[in-house]
Scaffold this motif. Structure first.
Motif, PDB file in Angstrom:
ATOM      1  N   ASN A  38       1.032  -1.320   0.330  1.00  0.00           N
ATOM      2  CA  ASN A  38      -0.077  -0.145   0.147  1.00  0.00           C
ATOM      3  C   ASN A  38       0.995   1.632   0.145  1.00  0.00           C
ATOM      4  OD1 ASN A  38       0.312  -1.377   2.797  1.00  0.00           O
ATOM      5  ND2 ASN A  38      -0.303   0.799   3.738  1.00  0.00           N
ATOM      6  N   GLY A  42      -6.518   3.653  -3.995  1.00  0.00           N
ATOM      7  CA  GLY A  42      -8.009   3.859  -4.464  1.00  0.00           C
ATOM      8  C   GLY A  42      -8.534   2.285  -3.853  1.00  0.00           C
ATOM      9  N   GLU A  43      -8.423   1.527  -4.873  1.00  0.00           N
ATOM     10  CA  GLU A  43      -8.717   0.831  -5.382  1.00  0.00           C
ATOM     11  C   GLU A  43      -7.770  -1.060  -4.920  1.00  0.00           C
ATOM     12  OE1 GLU A  43      -9.007   0.162  -9.336  1.00  0.00           O
ATOM     13  OE2 GLU A  43     -10.291   2.426  -9.901  1.00  0.00           O
ATOM     14  N   LEU A  44      -6.900  -0.850  -4.761  1.00  0.00           N
ATOM     15  CA  LEU A  44      -5.678  -2.159  -3.932  1.00  0.00           C
ATOM     16  C   LEU A  44      -6.395  -3.016  -3.484  1.00  0.00           C
ATOM     17  CD1 LEU A  44      -2.872  -2.796  -4.276  1.00  0.00           C
ATOM     18  CD2 LEU A  44      -2.962  -1.728  -1.494  1.00  0.00           C
ATOM     19  N   ASP A  62      -9.443  -3.417  -2.319  1.00  0.00           N
ATOM     20  CA  ASP A  62     -10.492  -4.502  -2.613  1.00  0.00           C
ATOM     21  C   ASP A  62     -10.085  -4.724  -4.180  1.00  0.00           C
ATOM     22  OD1 ASP A  62     -12.262  -2.696  -1.203  1.00  0.00           O
ATOM     23  OD2 ASP A  62     -13.087  -1.589  -2.603  1.00  0.00           O
ATOM     24  N   SER A  63      -9.120  -4.515  -4.859  1.00  0.00           N
ATOM     25  CA  SER A  63      -8.286  -5.687  -5.665  1.00  0.00           C
ATOM     26  C   SER A  63      -7.723  -7.073  -4.593  1.00  0.00           C
ATOM     27  CB  SER A  63      -7.543  -5.113  -6.553  1.00  0.00           C
ATOM     28  OG  SER A  63      -8.084  -4.002  -7.334  1.00  0.00           O
ATOM     29  N   ALA A 116       0.100  -0.138  -4.927  1.00  0.00           N
ATOM     30  CA  ALA A 116      -0.691   0.811  -4.949  1.00  0.00           C
ATOM     31  C   ALA A 116       0.387   1.485  -5.746  1.00  0.00           C
ATOM     32  CB  ALA A 116      -0.736   1.670  -4.240  1.00  0.00           C
ATOM     33  N   VAL A 138      -1.651  -1.192  -9.059  1.00  0.00           N
ATOM     34  CA  VAL A 138      -3.255  -0.317  -8.850  1.00  0.00           C
ATOM     35  C   VAL A 138      -3.087   0.199  -8.494  1.00  0.00           C
ATOM     36  CG1 VAL A 138      -5.451  -1.573  -7.918  1.00  0.00           C
ATOM     37  CG2 VAL A 138      -3.828  -3.093  -8.906  1.00  0.00           C
ATOM     38  N   PRO A 139      -4.626   1.464  -9.305  1.00  0.00           N
ATOM     39  CA  PRO A 139      -4.323   2.735  -8.241  1.00  0.00           C
ATOM     40  C   PRO A 139      -4.909   2.174  -6.740  1.00  0.00           C
ATOM     41  CG  PRO A 139      -6.638   2.351 -10.570  1.00  0.00           C
ATOM     42  CD  PRO A 139      -4.868   0.961 -10.761  1.00  0.00           C
TER      43      PRO A 139
END
Ligand code: T3D
Length: 262
Positions: free
Chosen positions: A107, A188-190, A192-193, A127, A185-186
């Protein structure tokens, strides 16, 4: 299970472990190493856990060894550095021996031992703002936690030597381009992905995934002949599982397989 420096949650077959000393960028003290190892060993022993997700609290993934513990600023005696590293080694061994997939969600910055613990995982997402630093040489140390093993195998000797000797920050994007990690991954999506990936892995044939990990562990030291033997032996084991029978039946019946992990 509750720990002081590692948050531990389990849900739908996934054990989520969060390094939790954000005020010092989740740097490792001895207790955090012990707790993380215990959490991986617990995941190995718990049949309900079929995947592990590792991440960090706050803005960093992990800044490596807690340098205030390694060299107390008040001048009190420093612990034996050999003991510190021996303790890390038990953690890395527990991670590689865990025959279940470990997804790592990096992250933020991953430095020193933090970078190499990430590389000891099976599938690493990062991220877009995260970075990896082989920070050791900046303080007069060599990479540990398996870094001198994993990194050259992932990115090649030239890049590994440069990263280790220059201790430069490597962006997540560059790390992915070099094959050091799986995907960027963007930010903000890390989570959740990574959680979706771990949840999906937890529904897959766990024994087969574990045997894939065992085969990959072995492949790094084997020649082709020896590795073909490993594959034959582990395929025999995989072929005896209920999930193999279910996978083939599901294919023949043109339906989605329902794997139980055994
Ligand atoms: O005995 C042994 O050491 C053997 C074992 C070795 C294994 C290793 O991991 S050796 C490598 C140890 N790690 C490092 O050398 C990295 C040190 N940290 C940094 O270089 C930087 O903090 C980062 C590049 C990772 C991030 O920089 P930045 O500017 O985003 O954050 P910061 O301001 O440097 O750090 C924020 C706080 O975290 C700060 O505390 P403060 O000033 O707010 O009270 C900083 O001191 C603290 N912190 C960061 N890393 C560590 C740490 N505290 C203790 N140990 C750390 N490793």
């Amino acid at each position: 299970m509750s720990y002081r420096y590692v948050l531990h949650e389990s849900s739908a077959g996934v054990a989520r472990l969060t390094l939790n000393r954000p005020e010092v960028l989740n740097s490792f003290n001895g207790q955090m190493v012990d707790e993380l190892r215990a959490a991986f060993e617990g995941a190995a022993a718990d049949d309900s856990v079929r995947a592990v997700l590792l991440t960090g609290a706050g803005r960093a993934f992990c800044a490596g060894q807690d340098l205030a513990e390694a060299v107390p600023p008040d001048g009190s005696p420093a612990p034996d550095i050999g003991d510190i590293v021996a303790n890390y080694n038990t953690l890395v061994r527990a991670m590689r021996a865990l025959e279940k997939p470990i997804v790592c969600a990096v992250n933020g910055v991953a430095a020193g031992a933090g970078a190499n613990i990430a590389l000891a995982c099976d599938i690493v997402l990062a991220a877009d703002g995260a970075a990896f630093i082989q920070a050791f040489s900046k303080i007069g140390l060599i990479p540990d936690n398996g870094g001198t093993y994993f990194l050259p195998r992932l990115v090649g000797m030239a890049r590994a030597a440069s990263l280790m000797m220059l201790a430069e920050k490597l962006s997540a994007a560059q790390a992915a381009e070099w094959g050091m990690i799986y995907r960027v991954v963007p930010a903000g999506e890390l989570l959740d992905s990574a959680a979706a990936l771990a949840a999906d892995l937890a529904t897959q044939p766990t024994r087969a995934l574990g045997l894939i990990k065992r085969a990959l562990n072995a492949s790094w030291a084997n020649d082709l002949d020896a590795q073909l033997d490993v594959e034959a032996e582990l395929q025999r084991e995989a072929g005896q599982t209920a999930d193999y029978r279910e996978g083939v039946r599901a294919f023949q019946e043109k339906r989605k397989a329902r794997f139980v992990g055994g």
